[in-house]
Design a protein around this motif. Structure first.
Motif, PDB file in Angstrom:
ATOM      1  N   TYR A 281     -13.774  -5.312  -3.742  1.00 31.73           N
ATOM      2  CA  TYR A 281     -13.259  -6.284  -2.776  1.00 31.73           C
ATOM      3  C   TYR A 281     -14.396  -7.049  -2.121  1.00 31.73           C
ATOM      4  O   TYR A 281     -14.355  -8.280  -2.002  1.00 31.73           O
ATOM      5  N   LEU A 282     -15.450  -6.311  -1.714  1.00 32.87           N
ATOM      6  CA  LEU A 282     -16.557  -6.973  -1.029  1.00 32.87           C
ATOM      7  C   LEU A 282     -17.400  -7.821  -1.966  1.00 32.87           C
ATOM      8  O   LEU A 282     -18.272  -8.551  -1.520  1.00 32.87           O
TER       9      LEU A 282
ATOM     10  N   ARG B  31      -6.093  -7.212  -5.597  1.00 31.08           N
ATOM     11  CA  ARG B  31      -4.639  -7.065  -5.633  1.00 31.08           C
ATOM     12  C   ARG B  31      -4.054  -7.569  -6.935  1.00 31.08           C
ATOM     13  O   ARG B  31      -3.132  -6.964  -7.486  1.00 31.08           O
TER      14      ARG B  31
ATOM     15  N   ARG C 164       0.818  -1.211   0.000  1.00 27.72           N
ATOM     16  CA  ARG C 164       0.000   0.000   0.000  1.00 27.72           C
ATOM     17  C   ARG C 164       0.855   1.266   0.000  1.00 27.72           C
ATOM     18  O   ARG C 164       0.463   2.280   0.577  1.00 27.72           O
TER      19      ARG C 164
ATOM     20  N   GLN D 233      -9.425  -5.624   7.017  1.00 29.72           N
ATOM     21  CA  GLN D 233      -8.843  -5.441   5.692  1.00 29.72           C
ATOM     22  C   GLN D 233      -9.604  -4.428   4.864  1.00 29.72           C
ATOM     23  O   GLN D 233      -9.063  -3.798   3.989  1.00 29.72           O
ATOM     24  N   MET D 234     -10.879  -4.295   5.160  1.00 28.43           N
ATOM     25  CA  MET D 234     -11.688  -3.372   4.374  1.00 28.43           C
ATOM     26  C   MET D 234     -11.219  -1.943   4.550  1.00 28.43           C
ATOM     27  O   MET D 234     -11.355  -1.131   3.645  1.00 28.43           O
ATOM     28  N   ASP D 235     -10.637  -1.666   5.712  1.00 28.80           N
ATOM     29  CA  ASP D 235     -10.201  -0.294   5.969  1.00 28.80           C
ATOM     30  C   ASP D 235      -9.086   0.117   5.039  1.00 28.80           C
ATOM     31  O   ASP D 235      -8.847   1.294   4.832  1.00 28.80           O
ATOM     32  N   VAL D 236      -8.378  -0.853   4.509  1.00 32.56           N
ATOM     33  CA  VAL D 236      -7.228  -0.545   3.671  1.00 32.56           C
ATOM     34  C   VAL D 236      -7.657   0.084   2.360  1.00 32.56           C
ATOM     35  O   VAL D 236      -6.947   0.880   1.778  1.00 32.56           O
ATOM     36  N   PHE D 237      -8.857  -0.277   1.932  1.00 30.52           N
ATOM     37  CA  PHE D 237      -9.282   0.191   0.624  1.00 30.52           C
ATOM     38  C   PHE D 237     -10.060   1.480   0.735  1.00 30.52           C
ATOM     39  O   PHE D 237     -10.724   1.736   1.716  1.00 30.52           O
TER      40      PHE D 237
ATOM     41  N   VAL E 218     -13.335 -10.761   6.010  1.00 30.17           N
ATOM     42  CA  VAL E 218     -12.757  -9.422   5.920  1.00 30.17           C
ATOM     43  C   VAL E 218     -11.852  -9.098   7.107  1.00 30.17           C
ATOM     44  O   VAL E 218     -10.941  -8.282   7.001  1.00 30.17           O
TER      45      VAL E 218
ATOM     46  N   GLU F 243     -12.496   0.476  -4.951  1.00 32.13           N
ATOM     47  CA  GLU F 243     -11.834  -0.785  -4.642  1.00 32.13           C
ATOM     48  C   GLU F 243     -12.568  -1.533  -3.540  1.00 32.13           C
ATOM     49  O   GLU F 243     -12.663  -2.757  -3.559  1.00 32.13           O
ATOM     50  N   ARG F 244     -13.131  -0.786  -2.598  1.00 34.69           N
ATOM     51  CA  ARG F 244     -13.793  -1.436  -1.472  1.00 34.69           C
ATOM     52  C   ARG F 244     -14.979  -2.253  -1.935  1.00 34.69           C
ATOM     53  O   ARG F 244     -15.182  -3.382  -1.494  1.00 34.69           O
TER      54      ARG F 244
ATOM     55  N   ARG G  57      -9.092  -9.776  10.113  1.00 35.68           N
ATOM     56  CA  ARG G  57      -7.902 -10.594  10.386  1.00 35.68           C
ATOM     57  C   ARG G  57      -7.718 -10.732  11.876  1.00 35.68           C
ATOM     58  O   ARG G  57      -8.087  -9.865  12.633  1.00 35.68           O
TER      59      ARG G  57
END
Lengths: 316, 864
Positions: A201-202, A208, A117, B859-863, B322, A197-198, B324
């Motif tokens: 992802y969901l 990635r 990141r 992990q969702m916070d990363v995006f 989602v 992206e969120r 960890r």
């Protein structure tokens, strides 16, 4: 009619209009400007920039940026020419090795941006410096073989039925990229990740790997551009890629691709490349000194951005 | 209606507010008086938050009028309401994470001295008000983001109180507080009331309301039901007023016995089950989930009840892969699984699907077409070898549209054009195309019209009948009761009660959610985070605080010191002044450009034109920086002015033109380079030698350029940093949203940052021309300085995202970068290694920052 003037298409139309204006002005100064010969020459020059900008567009579609292009170009060219002169392989390794280098660079960029990141601007900046260091180290004492091979020359300089081969290569690359963007899952994922992206992802999208894929593509086209440029100038040399970074980004942005990612059409990038090349060309026909060219270059970019590149207000 | 006999301070008349198709407030009349603690209660969706947002000036009502002390008022922003004496403490904090506690507390109106922020008085103010709210253990210099959430909430409260408001709104202000803090808060609130302040207190927690409220207003479905003094009603009388019986929604018939679910599975895709479909044992996560055990059978709809934020969302996210760092076990079909990514969760063998909480940012890609959104989760099923099969996709999307009755004219239109209800249908449709086995619903009917809700209820029951297991989190009690076979109530990350059959009614559900009937101390102290207050001024804590703030610059200075010592040790003449001066001169040029870049990066942007501004300045200098002393002075001023002008142009394009900074400065950089070329087509020029000698040598053994840098830090940086403008730059970079909500002049701050950057870059150019006694317009040089300025900032520890850092680190970073070449030369390392070394240092510096990200638990916070 409304379909044509959509938000995505407006920049393409504006850029196309600009091209016509430039052609008109150029023709007024020197009628040869619009002669088929000259235009073909422009297309040939545009091919190199077009190949490089094409792959980078994928990265910008994600909302990222690839600043390692200059030295990826150089490295791809140098590695490609280096292996070309090994007797046994008869120059067949040029493309695999050169493009492979580009892909490797893209892979590292993708890993750094997607997993660590690190902001893409910084990571690719660092990669650019590292690549420069590696190339400097490699070419340092000795002057390794860096002449273009016959194949490179054919692709970059020769013409088939009067049309530059470089243009064919650009068209082929464009075909692959358009295919990727519109006909594959990867392309759809690319727009999704660039949009948000969120949410991607969901929905279970492997975000990635999409990022890695985009950077790898960018690296490959940069390396290919380097190999083609070597063919054109018959030699690979240090710093050969430096002049291509800004025009590539400018072309992509002028073509309507949103710098924040998520929207943009490949056609726009093509038009943007043509616009940039014609602009530079016209400025040299006007015999404008380099100083004036830079100013006009920046000014045009700025004006276009003011027209359609503005962000929404915070209140909205 | 029984009303207090005082003249109302605030009166709302006929207030109505719509959000899309949903009416949040309907013709509400409401008033509150000074010197009272006025509680506002109601279920989720009753309209409490909307009402508070209107009073606090965050939103405008669609109809109706607000009267303050009899005069009609209209607020256009929270800052305006604050000026009239109304402050609000929301649940989402409005603090700037990278700034200190004292900065945050005094953000709106800091004490000043000679035009700069008086930090000492600011710190005293913070200490004073922190003592008043009973938190003397919070150190005023601590960065807000280093504090635990409960302390942050106390800082938020302190921030509201420091402005001596006349009306304080507390919207769920106790959600993150410890039990001890809550007691302290009661004392504060009572103190405010006694001083004649009006307090509006919104909470779900009936025990709190009973403890402190004088007056209570009940809201339901956007209407004001009643207002009465707390003494006149008991909790048992109040709770039914919150529920009410409106148009009873029709819910599909439920399953009568659970045992039949195995037999009811008739879909060919599902095998008959003997054990539960999903089983969770003792799930733990990050102090939010504290040991959850649950079973879900095929064909069952199990509801997650309880107040907002008790871990229900996190439970669903945990199941979906989602989060960890999960403790405990999850079994699907009896197999123990560790799900690490949504991609794994949605795979056919596992078959989980999550309808997320916020459909606009988590469930949909708003600008993309309805069709693209519908196929997103099942793209790989509908494609072959990675190629899109349009026909297959079309038939799938048509199927989904038909099944869910999505109202859309054109499936190629962006999904943003659909109504809220239809948008939610698209999210659900997306997942149904994946044929899930377990459906996780995170408050799916929030903000959706009644008609669509009915359709969704029907759909849920149908899906359950085909064998899906559904875990259904809703903040609507009626829904839970109407739809679920059984409901488990969450409180503090644990499941405290299960309701089913005749026990599943409103009264039991609300009672369980509010955790009534339990002694407050027992559960409260468990469910709150345990904190011990430590003595304030311990030396170790001071050191810790200093380190957190200054680790970056300190480290880079250390690296530079080591490099410099190594370098000096190899000098045969020892540490001569010449050596020092040479290092300082080279470093200072890059240093000024790095300072410029730092200012811009602090605000959260990047300036790719700094190198070109520097080049332009040095070229200009090589033309006009000669002649008599007077001429030379004028020339120097002109060079600096040109840089300032360039910076202003950048500022105009970014702030007024709203063009993204990277591209904007790329374009302006080209213009400045063009000007540089015009001034100096070929290298050369003439620079006043006296001036050069004066600035490039030393004063009493200390290099002049070093003194210049020190002077810049003392006389330019330090005032800027302590000015409101400078502080606003940090605020802007830390959280643009919070800065805006706090009413800070962020446009002006950004403008100042870019303009000053231009001036400082030009200073670097001026120095360069003095050092090299000439000018050269080289694109390579310009690019080199731009990129290395960013590298210097990164190495110096300033966050590339903005909000923290400073120029000292950047100067150290510049020195490090410039010393590398000298160092390599001295150690007889081939000069060829220099660029490589430089690149590795840069990559290393930025990757260190990246490693922190790998440890994120959600992990969702990363995006984004």
């Amino acid at each position: 009619m409304n379909r044509i003037f959509t938000k995505t298409n407006q920049p393409i139309l504006a850029a196309s209009a600009c091209i016509l204006v430039i052609l008109a002005i150029g023709a007024m100064i020197n009628p040869n400007f619009v002669s088929p010969n000259y235009l073909l020459l422009q297309l040939e020059v545009a091919s190199f920039l077009g190949i490089i900008a094409g792959g980078s567009m994928l990265v910008i579609l994600l909302g990222h940026i690839d600043l390692s292009i200059p030295w990826t170009i150089t490295m791809g060219a140098m590695m490609g020419t280096a292996v070309a002169h090994v007797e046994e392989t008869a120059g067949l390794l040029t493309f695999p090795v050169g493009l492979g280098c580009g892909a490797l660079v893209g892979l590292i960029n993708g890993l750094g941006v997607a997993w660590l990141r690190v902001p893409s601007m910084i990571f690719t900046l660092g990669m650019n410096a590292v690549l420069q260091g590696l190339v400097v180290l490699y070419t340092g004492g000795a002057a390794p073989a860096s002449h273009a091979t016959r194949l490179m020359s054919i692709l970059a300089v020769d013409r088939t039925f009067g049309i530059p081969n470089a243009l064919f290569v650009w068209i082929a690359v464009s075909g692959v990229l358009v295919f990727l963007l519109r006909a594959t899952q990867f392309g759809r994922y690319l727009y999704a990740v660039g949009n948000r992206e969120r949410a991607a992802y969901l929905s279970g999208v492997p975000t990635r790997w999409v990022i890695v894929g985009a950077f790898v593509t960018s690296g490959i086209t940069a390396a290919l551009g380097g190999i083609m440029l070597t063919g054109y100038s018959t030699k690979a040399y240090q710093g050969m890629g430096d002049a291509y970074l800004l025009p590539a980004i400018a072309a992509i942005v002028l073509g309507g691709t949103n710098v924040l990612g998520g929207s943009g059409r490949y056609t726009g990038t093509v038009i943007g490349v043509l616009l940039i090349v014609l602009l530079q060309s016209m400025l040299s026909v006007l015999q404008m000194p380099e100083a004036g060219r830079q100013i006009i270059y920046g000014g045009v970019l700025l004006s276009m951005l003011l027209i359609y590149g503005r962000a929404a207000r915070l209140r909205e | 209606m029984s009303e207090p006999a005082r003249r109302p301070f605030l009166r709302l008349q006929g207030i109505t507010k719509h959000y899309g198709g949903v009416t949040a407030l309907a013709n509400v009349d409401f008033s509150c008086s000074l010197g009272t603690i006025h509680a506002v209660v109601g279920e989720n969706g009753a309209g409490k938050s909307s009402l508070m947002k209107i009073i606090a000036g965050v939103v405008r009502p669609d109809e109706g009028q607000i009267y303050l002390e009899g005069h009609p008022v209209q607020f256009t922003s929270p800052a305006e309401a604050a000026l009239l004496g109304i402050t609000c403490i929301f649940q989402e904090l409005s603090l700037l994470p990278d700034l200190s506690v004292s900065d945050n507390i005094s953000i709106a109106d800091p004490p000043k001295r000679f035009g700069l922020i008086d930090r000492r008085r600011q710190r005293r103010t913070a200490e004073e008000v922190l003592r008043q709210v009973g938190c003397p253990d919070i150190h005023p210099d601590e960065r807000v983001k280093d504090l635990p959430l409960s302390r942050q909430q106390m800082v938020e409260i302190a921030k509201a109180l420091v402005r001596n408001p006349r009306l304080v709104i507390m919207d769920e202000a106790t959600s993150a507080l410890t039990a001890r803090d809550v007691e302290q808060l009661y004392r504060i609130i009572r103190g405010l009331r006694d001083r004649g302040v009006a307090v509006l207190y919104i909470s779900h927690r009936m025990p709190e309301i009973s403890a402190i409220a004088d007056i209570c207003s009940v809201f339901r479905n956007g209407k004001h039901i009643d207002t009465f003094s707390m003494a006149s009603r008991t909790t048992e009388e109040i709770v039914p007023m919150m529920i009410g019986r409106e148009l009873a929604r029709a819910y599909p018939a439920k399953v009568s016995t659970r045992g039949d679910s195995a037999a009811r599975i008739n879909s060919a895709d599902h095998k008959p089950q003997t054990g539960p479909l999903l089983e969770i044992k003792d799930l733990f996560w990050s102090n939010v989930l504290r040991g959850i055990s649950l079973r879900l059978a095929a064909g069952e709809i199990v509801g997650l009840g309880g107040l907002d934020g008790q871990g229900q969302s996190e439970l669903l996210l945990a199941l979906f892969g989602v989060l960890r760092g999960l403790g405990g076990e999850v079994f699907i079909d009896g197999r123990r699984l560790a799900i690490k990514h949504p991609r794994q969760a949605k795979a056919p063998k596992i078959g989980l699907a999550l309808i997320p909480q916020d459909r606009q940012t988590q469930g949909l890609l708003l600008p993309m077409s309805i069709e693209d959104n519908l196929v997103l989760a099942s793209a790989s099923d509908l494609s072959k070898y990675g190629l899109i099969d349009r026909a297959k996709e079309r038939s799938a999307t048509n199927q989904a549209v038909a099944k869910l009755q999505i109202l859309a004219n054109d499936l190629a239109a962006p999904v943003r054009t659909l109504s809220g209800g239809n948008q939610q249908k698209v999210v659900i449709g997306k997942w149904l195309l994946k044929n899930p086995r377990i459906l996780l619903l995170n408050d799916p009917t929030r903000g959706i019209d009644v008609g669509t809700k009915q359709e969704l209820y029907q759909l849920m029951r149908e899906l359950a009948q085909t064998g899906l297991g559904i875990l259904f989190y809703s903040t609507d009690y009626e829904e839970l009761i109407g739809m679920c076979d059984r409901v488990v109530v969450c409180y503090g990350g644990k499941l405290i009660r299960e309701l089913s059959g005749p026990d599943l009614n409103e009264h039991n559900l609300i009672t369980a959610s509010l955790n009534l009937g339990e002694s407050r101390g027992a559960v409260e102290s468990e469910s709150r985070s345990i904190e011990t207050s430590s003595p304030k001024a311990s030396a170790w804590q001071n050191l810790n605080r200093f380190w957190k703030r200054n680790a970056g610059p300190a480290l880079s200075f250390l690296v530079f010191a080591i490099m410099f010592i190594l370098f000096a040790s190899q000098q045969s003449n020892g540490l001569s002044t010449n050596v020092l001066t040479s290092v300082s001169n080279k470093g200072a040029v890059l240093g000024y450009v790095a300072i410029a870049q730092t200012l811009v990066i602090l605000t959260g942007g990047f300036d790719l034109s700094v190198g070109m501004v520097m080049t332009m300045a040095s070229c200009l200098a090589s033309v006009i920086l000669n002649g008599s002393a007077g001429q030379t002075t004028l020339g120097a001023l002109a060079v600096l002015a040109s840089g300032l002008l360039a910076g202003i142009i950048n500022a105009v394009t970014v702030v007024l033109g709203r063009i993204q900074p990277i591209i904007a400065t790329l374009a302006t950089g080209a213009i400045y380079f063009g000007i540089a070329l015009w001034l100096r087509p070929s290298p050369g020029g003439n620079v006043n030698e006296d001036l050069s000698n004066a600035l490039t040598y030393d004063v009493g053994g200390v290099p002049t350029t070093f003194l210049l840098l020190l002077a810049t830090i003392a006389f330019i940086w330090w005032p800027f940093r302590n000015s409101i403008l400078g502080r606003n730059c940090y605020a802007l970079g830390s959280s643009e949203r919070a800065a805006y909500m706090s009413g800070l002049a962020i446009g002006r701050a950004r403008f100042a940052a870019y303009s000053l950057a231009g001036l400082l870059a030009a200073t670097g150019g001026l120095l360069l021309s003095l050092v090299s006694l000439s000018g050269e317009a080289s694109a390579g040089q310009g690019g080199f300085y731009t990129l290395n300025s960013i590298a210097a900032v990164a190495i110096g520890g300033t966050s590339l995202f903005g909000g923290s850092g400073g120029i000292i680190g950047s100067i150290c970073g510049a020195l490090v970068l410039r010393t590398i070449s000298d160092l390599l030369f001295v150690f007889n390392a081939p000069a060829l290694w220099q660029p490589l070394f430089q690149g590795f240092i840069l990559l290393g510096a930025v990757c260190l920052g990246g490693l922190r990200v790998l440890r994120r638990k959600n992990q969702m916070d990363v995006f984004q």
